[in-house]
Design a protein around this motif. Structure first.
Motif, PDB file in Angstrom:
ATOM      1  N   LEU A 136       0.848  -1.189   0.000  1.00  0.00           N
ATOM      2  CA  LEU A 136       0.000   0.000   0.000  1.00  0.00           C
ATOM      3  C   LEU A 136       0.879   1.233   0.000  1.00  0.00           C
ATOM      4  O   LEU A 136       1.791   1.362   0.805  1.00  0.00           O
ATOM      5  CB  LEU A 136      -0.923   0.004   1.219  1.00  0.00           C
ATOM      6  CG  LEU A 136      -1.888  -1.179   1.281  1.00  0.00           C
ATOM      7  CD1 LEU A 136      -2.705  -1.100   2.561  1.00  0.00           C
ATOM      8  CD2 LEU A 136      -2.807  -1.193   0.079  1.00  0.00           C
TER       9      LEU A 136
ATOM     10  N   ASP B  65      -5.322 -10.606  -1.963  1.00  0.00           N
ATOM     11  CA  ASP B  65      -4.478  -9.426  -1.767  1.00  0.00           C
ATOM     12  C   ASP B  65      -5.178  -8.137  -2.174  1.00  0.00           C
ATOM     13  O   ASP B  65      -4.522  -7.134  -2.453  1.00  0.00           O
ATOM     14  CB  ASP B  65      -3.173  -9.576  -2.555  1.00  0.00           C
ATOM     15  CG  ASP B  65      -2.184 -10.475  -1.831  1.00  0.00           C
ATOM     16  OD1 ASP B  65      -2.329 -10.636  -0.613  1.00  0.00           O
ATOM     17  OD2 ASP B  65      -1.279 -11.015  -2.492  1.00  0.00           O
ATOM     18  N   ASP B  66      -6.482  -8.146  -2.221  1.00  0.00           N
ATOM     19  CA  ASP B  66      -7.281  -6.948  -2.500  1.00  0.00           C
ATOM     20  C   ASP B  66      -7.982  -6.546  -1.210  1.00  0.00           C
ATOM     21  O   ASP B  66      -8.636  -7.370  -0.570  1.00  0.00           O
ATOM     22  CB  ASP B  66      -8.318  -7.258  -3.585  1.00  0.00           C
ATOM     23  CG  ASP B  66      -8.988  -6.004  -4.137  1.00  0.00           C
ATOM     24  OD1 ASP B  66      -9.034  -4.993  -3.410  1.00  0.00           O
ATOM     25  OD2 ASP B  66      -9.468  -6.051  -5.273  1.00  0.00           O
ATOM     26  N   ARG B  67      -7.846  -5.294  -0.828  1.00  0.00           N
ATOM     27  CA  ARG B  67      -8.511  -4.832   0.406  1.00  0.00           C
ATOM     28  C   ARG B  67     -10.021  -4.891   0.287  1.00  0.00           C
ATOM     29  O   ARG B  67     -10.725  -5.064   1.270  1.00  0.00           O
ATOM     30  CB  ARG B  67      -8.081  -3.399   0.731  1.00  0.00           C
ATOM     31  CG  ARG B  67      -6.682  -3.293   1.293  1.00  0.00           C
ATOM     32  CD  ARG B  67      -6.427  -1.904   1.836  1.00  0.00           C
ATOM     33  NE  ARG B  67      -7.308  -1.589   2.940  1.00  0.00           N
ATOM     34  CZ  ARG B  67      -7.402  -0.369   3.491  1.00  0.00           C
ATOM     35  NH1 ARG B  67      -6.689   0.612   3.002  1.00  0.00           N
ATOM     36  NH2 ARG B  67      -8.203  -0.155   4.504  1.00  0.00           N
ATOM     37  N   TYR B  68     -10.543  -4.701  -0.927  1.00  0.00           N
ATOM     38  CA  TYR B  68     -11.980  -4.801  -1.171  1.00  0.00           C
ATOM     39  C   TYR B  68     -12.246  -6.148  -1.842  1.00  0.00           C
ATOM     40  O   TYR B  68     -12.296  -6.262  -3.057  1.00  0.00           O
ATOM     41  CB  TYR B  68     -12.456  -3.643  -2.048  1.00  0.00           C
ATOM     42  CG  TYR B  68     -12.366  -2.291  -1.372  1.00  0.00           C
ATOM     43  CD1 TYR B  68     -13.502  -1.700  -0.821  1.00  0.00           C
ATOM     44  CD2 TYR B  68     -11.160  -1.618  -1.272  1.00  0.00           C
ATOM     45  CE1 TYR B  68     -13.430  -0.456  -0.198  1.00  0.00           C
ATOM     46  CE2 TYR B  68     -11.068  -0.375  -0.644  1.00  0.00           C
ATOM     47  CZ  TYR B  68     -12.209   0.193  -0.121  1.00  0.00           C
ATOM     48  OH  TYR B  68     -12.131   1.425   0.508  1.00  0.00           O
TER      49      TYR B  68
ATOM     50  N   GLY C 168      -3.130   0.016  -4.413  1.00  0.00           N
ATOM     51  CA  GLY C 168      -2.836  -1.398  -4.217  1.00  0.00           C
ATOM     52  C   GLY C 168      -1.921  -1.882  -5.330  1.00  0.00           C
ATOM     53  O   GLY C 168      -2.197  -1.667  -6.510  1.00  0.00           O
TER      54      GLY C 168
END
Length: 421
Positions: A3, A313-316, A177
């Motif tokens: 990030l 590995d995606d925050r959303y 990201g």
């Protein structure tokens, strides 16, 4: 996923205004860890014609109102300096307000709700950040307030048509990201260019807003004959309606493209088998990803589903929507559905927004269940099960893509063009 914080602007607002003779001030609602107020209060910004701002601009909660002007300011005068009046108090609205004082001060108030998605007000800063006097003089959960001399904090000075013009610039940081084949962001990108224009006898006020570029000519992505990827557009219109279910009750048609969406807005994706009536076959999604062009092999790319499971590995995280007998579909096993939060691609070198177009692709396969292979794709499955799913003949595989473009649009709230002399 790494990030990073970076600066980039896609919303440009050009503002100038000057002062009248009264001497108002602004006050913040009580907040914990609030910075001290400036020792010298600003003088009254110059009158400009009242803006015809959006109706929701003044819908500010009582605990979030910041006083604009003196406590005895009249409604007409309050509106003339681009603030809101509730019958008792003059306060800043949910927009970007720039004021210039008679004694040579910038006053800039940035609301969290100035963009959609909302920006984090503590991420907004002037380009010159090393000087402590150039940081916000007040920050709440909903507003950031800057006040500084027009000759400070990196302001440029020029003469233009008899005016002395002081110009400065601020922007917000946003989170990026970093993936193995591309980079994205879901945060709003905010940039503000503002001016104070002084002359001996006249004052000019101008507000100019530049939004996203118009949608491009629709571009179609080639798809397979026996499978289809489409996007749901159904909406809830009754009490108790479940949005995830209603979204798949109707779908965009070719005439609806290009589709305009905002950052973080949900996109409802459905992949289905066409022209098959065998109830025993099962559709599997081996890999789903996004690109910035119709070519599914182009870079950059961002993974959405890997082996049928959300890319971790995606925050959303992508949401997989189960499709079973309760869906009312004749062959539920022929369908796969998932929801993503929309993003834009970012250049991996400069961290600037690279493309406003997103295409979704899925590598699909038809699976025949057996005693050794259930065709299920649970995200905790063993490698053996993965191998079993992948042993499918090439004529039972298909690559499907979203038909056209999803154009990302960012909204901002500000006053319209005005001029006063």
């Amino acid at each position: 996923m790494e990030l990073f914080k970076c600066l980039f602007g896609v919303v440009l607002v050009f503002v100038s205004a000057c002062d009248v003779t009264a001497q108002p001030y602004w006050t913040l609602p009580l907040q914990k860890h609030q910075p001290p107020l400036p020792s010298r209060l600003p003088q009254q910004p110059l009158k400009v014609p009242p803006p015809s701002a959006p109706s929701d601009k003044c819908q500010v909660g009582e605990s979030e109102k910041i006083q604009c002007g003196t406590s005895d300011i009249a409604a007409e005068q309050c509106e003339s300096i681009n603030c809101c009046f509730d019958g008792q108090q003059c306060y800043y609205g949910k927009a970007v307000t720039v004021q210039c004082t008679r004694d040579g001060q910038f006053v800039v108030v940035v609301a969290q709700a100035a963009t959609l998605p909302h920006i984090s007000v503590d991420s907004v800063s002037l380009l010159e950040t090393n000087n402590p006097s150039c940081t916000p003089v007040g920050v709440t959960s909903a507003f950031a307030i800057f006040q500084f001399p027009v000759t400070a904090c990196g302001t440029t000075i020029k003469e233009e048509d008899g005016y002395v013009v002081y110009e400065n610039h601020m922007s917000s940081s946003y989170e990026v990201g970093i993936g193995p084949r591309g980079s994205i962001t879901r945060d709003s990108h905010f940039e503000l260019l503002f001016q104070c224009r002084y002359s001996g006898a006249t004052v000019e006020a101008l507000v100019m807003e530049v939004n996203a570029v118009p949608p491009p000519v629709p571009v179609a992505a080639a798809g397979p004959l026996r499978a289809e990827l489409r996007l749901g557009n159904g909406q809830c219109h009754s009490k108790g309606c479940v949005e995830e279910e209603a979204a798949y009750s109707s779908f965009y048609t070719p005439a609806n493209y290009p589709i305009t969406k905002m950052l973080r807005e949900p996109v409802y994706v459905e992949v289905r088998i066409l022209e098959r009536s065998d109830p025993n076959i099962i559709l599997t999604l081996e890999h789903c990803w996004a690109t910035s062009t119709p070519n599914p092999h182009s870079l950059p790319q961002w993974d959405l589903l890997v082996d049928g499971c959300p890319y971790h590995d995606d925050r959303y995280i992508t949401t997989v929507v189960p499709v079973d007998g309760s869906s009312g579909l004749p062959y539920p096993s022929h369908y796969k559905r998932f929801i993503i939060k929309l993003f834009t691609f970012v250049d991996q070198t400069t961290f600037t927004s690279q493309k406003d177009m997103v295409f979704i692709h899925c590598a699909t396969a038809v699976c025949y269940p057996s005693r050794t292979n259930s065709c299920e794709q649970p995200c905790h499955r063993q490698r053996r099960a993965v191998a079993a799913v992948r042993k499918v003949s090439s004529n039972q595989r298909a690559l499907v893509s979203s038909r056209e473009v999803i154009l990302i649009e960012q909204k901002t709230t500000s006053a319209p063009n005005t001029k006063s002399k």
